[in-house]
Every structure is written in C-alpha cells, then in structure tokens.
Enzyme design. Sequence first.
Site, short mmCIF file in Angstrom:
data_model
loop_
_atom_site.label_atom_id
_atom_site.label_comp_id
_atom_site.label_asym_id
_atom_site.label_seq_id
_atom_site.Cartn_x
_atom_site.Cartn_y
_atom_site.Cartn_z
N HIS A 143 48.20 45.81 40.32
CA HIS A 143 46.92 45.55 40.97
C HIS A 143 46.31 44.23 40.48
O HIS A 143 45.68 43.50 41.25
CB HIS A 143 45.97 46.71 40.69
CG HIS A 143 44.68 46.63 41.43
ND1 HIS A 143 44.62 46.59 42.81
CD2 HIS A 143 43.39 46.57 41.01
CE1 HIS A 143 43.34 46.51 43.19
NE2 HIS A 143 42.59 46.50 42.12
N ASP B 256 51.54 46.85 43.28
CA ASP B 256 50.20 47.42 43.12
C ASP B 256 50.24 48.89 43.53
O ASP B 256 50.34 49.21 44.72
CB ASP B 256 49.22 46.63 44.00
CG ASP B 256 47.78 47.12 43.89
OD1 ASP B 256 47.53 48.14 43.21
OD2 ASP B 256 46.91 46.47 44.50
N SER C 231 40.39 43.43 45.25
CA SER C 231 40.05 44.78 44.83
C SER C 231 38.64 45.17 45.31
O SER C 231 38.36 45.06 46.50
CB SER C 231 40.16 44.88 43.30
OG SER C 231 40.05 46.22 42.87
#
Lengths: 376, 376
Positions: free
Chosen positions: A353, A320, A155
């Site tokens: 995610h 995600d 991320s």
Amino acid sequence: MNAPDNNLGFVVAQKARFDAPLRLKSGAELPSFELAYETYGELNAARSNAVLVCHALNASHHVAGRYETEKDNVGWWDNLVGPGKPLDTRRFFVVGSNYLGSCFGSTGPASIHPATGKPWGADFPVVTVEDWVEAQARLAERLGIERFAAVIGGSLGAMQALQWTLSYPERVRHALVIAAAARLSPQNIAFNEVARQAIMTDPDFHGGHYYDKGVVPTRGLRIARMIGHITYLSGEAMAEKFGRLMRRGAPGFDFDIDFEIESYLRYQGDKFSTYFDANTYLRITKALDYFDPAADFGGDLTKALARATAAFLVVSFKSDWRFPPSRSRDIVRALLDNRRIVSYLELDAPGGHDAFLLEDERYHAALRSYFGNIEL
Amino acid sequence: MNAPDNNLGFVVAQKARFDAPLRLKSGAELPSFELAYETYGELNAARSNAVLVCHALNASHHVAGRYETEKDNVGWWDNLVGPGKPLDTRRFFVVGSNYLGSCFGSTGPASIHPATGKPWGADFPVVTVEDWVEAQARLAERLGIERFAAVIGGSLGAMQALQWTLSYPERVRHALVIAAAARLSPQNIAFNEVARQAIMTDPDFHGGHYYDKGVVPTRGLRIARMIGHITYLSGEAMAEKFGRLMRRGAPGFDFDIDFEIESYLRYQGDKFSTYFDANTYLRITKALDYFDPAADFGGDLTKALARATAAFLVVSFKSDWRFPPSRSRDIVRALLDNRRIVSYLELDAPGGHDAFLLEDERYHAALRSYFGNIEL
C-alpha cells in the site's frame, strides 16, 4: 554543468481561520476552525493552475520542502512535488492542506474548545471525508481558487480526491486517485476496529479526556500503529526486507526481539506513539470506515459517480493488499459506465500500500506525463 | 429406520503424569509434567490402529464427544471424529493430547512450580513444537503405542504432525498435514508479535506474574484474539458474512459498534479473554514463530524432510490467506523431491484458515477415503 535544482528549499506552514460555523455530516457543528496548509509555486493570473494535494492517515499539509527551523523535516511527498518534479511547482500552484481533526495543525481534538477553554478531547466530533472536502473548499475560496486544475491523493487522500469530484464536480478538472478504494471492506474495517479498541482500552485513554491527566495512551497507539504497518507493507516486501532474519542469530527463547520484523514493528509503534494523537487516530479510522459514496445509491457505485465530471487518473499497485487493484478497477468501471474520461495504471511495484509514497520510475513517469498534459 | 448413531457420547478427560525430567529445545528442563488427553475407540491387539490428533492454538485434548457434566462442551473436531465419521472411532483408537504449556489441563504457566509452590507464571519455559512431540511421545509409550497409524492436525496441529515425521519417522505411518506451513512468513510473525505486545504492555500483565495479583491481562488478550480472528477468516468470507452491515442502520458518529464485523470481533475478543491464559498465548505464538524444520539445513526444506518416511496427505484451502496453498505446495514439493508418497488436496472452500475445522463435503470425503485406505 550543475544538476538542475529540483528542491523547493524552505517552505512555511500557514494557518487559515474560518469563523463561520461548519455543519458536519454527523449533524454536529464546529463553531469555527483553522486549517493548516502550505503552498508551493504561484497561482497564475488565470487561476487555472492550482493543484490540491490531500494527505493520508499519518501525514499533513507539509507535502514538500523543508522548514528552515527543522531542516530534517522533509515533506512526505517531496519526491513528487517540486520544481522539475512530476508535479512541477514551476508550472502548478500546489496546496497541501491538513484535514480537520488532525493533530498536526488544523483544528482537532487537542485544540481548545472555544466554549470551555479546554481541549475538545472526546467531545471533538467524528469527522468524515465529506467534511474534510467542505473545509478544504473554504480554504480554496480563501486562496482565490475557483476551480482546481487537479486534486490528487493516495489512500485516504485519494478518497478525498474522489469526494471532491462528487461534492464539487464543477470545481475539479482532474482527479488523481491513487491506491484507493471506493469504500473499505469488512476486513479493512476489522483492522481499524482492533486499532481503536487497543487505544480505547488503554487505561491512559480516560475516555478520550487524557489531555489534562498528564498521560497519553501510548500503549494503544503503539499497537494501532503496528497493526497499521502490517497492512501497509506487502507480505512479499516484508519477506524480502526482513525474511526470518534473527537479531540474535538464534531463537532467544524469551520475549525480547527475535526476528527483525519484530524490531521494525516495535520501532514504528514506539515512534508513532510519541507524536500522534489518539483521539485523532480514532476519528481518522472512522472517516475511513464511513467513506462510501455508493451508500446513498443502494450500493451502486456507477450511480454514485454519475455526478463526477472530472477527468481521472486511477493508479493501483499489485502488491497492495490493503486496497488491491480490484478496488481501483471498481472505480474505473463505474467511471467508464458513466462515459467519463479515465486513465488507469496498474503497477507491479513491490511496496504494498505504501508504494504510492515511493519513487517508482514508471509511476512517477506516468504522473509527470499526466500533469504535463493538463492544460492551464 | 433410525439414523446410525455417529456420536461418541460422553467422554472423559484424563491426565498422564511424567516424573522423568524433560529437556526442552531451549535448554531448560521441566522437572516433571502432566499431559491432559482423551481417547476414543479401542487400541486393537496389534496396536496398529492408533491415531494422534494434534490441536491448534485455541483448542485442547477435547477433540470429540461431550462431557457428562458439561453437555454443551462438544469437542472441537467432533464433526470429523466419531463412530462412522471420517476418522472412524469404530476402526481407530484416537488420542487427543493437550500440548505442554497449555491452559487447558497439561502443565503450563498457570501450573504450580514444584520448587516454589506457586504458579510458574513468567518462569515457565518457552516451549516448541519439537518439545510438544517429545512430550506426546512419552504419552504414546504410556498408552502402549509404538507406532501411530496416523498423526493428524490442522494449522499449528499440522506442524506437530509434520514434526512427528521428523522427530520419530519410524513411529508414524501416515501424516495428515492440513492448512499448514513449513514455517511462518514474516507477516505471520508480525501478527503474532502485535498480539504479544498487546498482552505484554497490558498493565495487568505484571511481567507474566499476574496469578497472585488477582488480575488477568484481559485487554491484551482481547486485542490478541481480535487480531487472530482477522487472520483466521478470509476477506471474502468476512464480506459475505458481515458485508458493511450496520448494527444501527446508519453511522453512529461515535465509537460504539457501527458495523457487524466490529460486533463479531469484540464478542470473540471478550469471550476469549475470560478463559485463555496470557502466558500460554505468548508461548504458543513463539512456538509458531520458531517452527522451521529447514532452519538446520540452510533453509532447504527438501533436505529437512529427507528424514520423514511416512506417507502424507497435505490439504490446503484457497481462501486461507494465513497459510495459503503455496505454503502447502512447498511441503508437497519437498516431499516429492524425496520421493515420498504424498497426496495433495487444494480446496476452494470459503472458510479461510478456519476451513480446516468446518464440515466441507469434499474435504471430509477425502479424509474419510484416506483413513479408509490405511491398513491396520
């Protein structure tokens, strides 16, 4: 036979102080700063085995292991990092570094402003992913690391890994870019903006100068975190985990908790608002919004990534929806356009995610194999 | 030759008062209530041409036309309803009804509680889609409509149309169910819950009794609306409309507006918070969360829809990620399982959930054709 011990045991957080001013992308200057960090394993004689682990929004330098004084406080990527784990600390010297502006140890808005003797508060500058890499580069120098064997992150951490290959191409041999995007979409920015507005319109925010008011904008932080959690989990994962299960068995016809998902969100929001700093949250979301290596190249990511010389592993997760696989593929395509060495793994792990934090067998096997192939 | 006049011209909002108590699904009772409504066209002698238009979250009985005293106030579905338009008021008698609990004219939380002489506020009951249909059924009786030629709605309005076919199968010949879901997903509920928490934790909410405090929880309403707007627009539509366009041309390194999408959201939030009632917002989101015709049938939608005898047109939009086509297909499948007459249209219009309000040629052609085939 006993199972091999694959735990780091007790680890110790450290701080590095830098007294030379740091010029930020905004033009502002930090007169001095500290970075909180941890290291696991040993730097080898050739100094060729260092791996930098970059963290995302709500994490820190505490990547793996436990603290002797807080035995329940396990590092956020402990399933990945340790002796015998995919990122094996018997082979690699692993560095976890807290980013600038954090509320977990590095210099940030709650730190004392040297000129005033009071917390920076709203006066702490808006920092960027590029600034974080600059600060981490100084830490690397301090630790005697001229070149990282790898920089890895998920991320926002993956954005740092990517930025490392652009800011210091010659100092990164491998970049592991997981659950990433080369820039936020307008929808990503929209979620960040709502979170910021929730914080900034909380009457306890006091324009960012709340530290000496004896209050914290917990209401805003709570909402910000609830919004965040919706984007971290996939709709499918939510459906599987919570469904439409009702806490009281039937509709309450009031505004107490009806559905389990409400309970989950309130719990996450409440917890977050007790420990996270609002000024940090605002700055991290801005760092996310601003990150866009292609911006200086007319939006052309291929041109932007031409500087990178590292070999890449890019990983994405089909569930995600915050940074879907298409965004990772953009990165892969731009790297291939530049004839870079890049491996790409697209997993159908269900975690959304947050899947980059979870222990998926195929995911960990791929990371183990990738790290195993890095020559020291 | 002049273009044909396809405008309704000035319309007049009306109110119907009902003095018999209304027992709600929650068990609470409304001693009396008013419904705001508008009608366009004329009820024919056979009383066979009435069409009920049900509205979604942020709309009202003002479906089409303008008010003589507010010439800019055009009805929310004016592109669809009027003389010569797809829902042709020269042929149909169209009824727009504001739902119970609204802040636009029907009895709601801001109305005076007959027993206390003060606004209901937090004491106004939590109403459901089923309750709305009950109230609308009384309005239909008042207007002399024994059976609707059609009931139509989009989003929350579509849920009302669907519920009509279940509560009063014999009183609905056609149901037009647009951009709908047979129930909310946990992710849908999650967004509603964050919006509610933003409102309820606003210090100006005062537990719902803010009317006599001279304040309104505008901060919470603003956040609620911003969250809503993210779910109404598709990510693609946002990307196309706003991209990463920066208002000041470059990052401001502050918390003023950087990206155009931020400006849009703040504007929408600000506007909404000036006119919408927070207690209404809370109740509408609960009505959405609770709607689940299959709940009484062990989650089996086929069994739940067995009661419906109407013919259906179901419409979905591929860019709608709030209620994606898969949710409409669930409804279609359950109707087909019951051997009901159902037409299904899945459009690739780019507008996201809000596409049901937009003037898409294929969409309007389909509605025109469907209404044209309804025998009177």
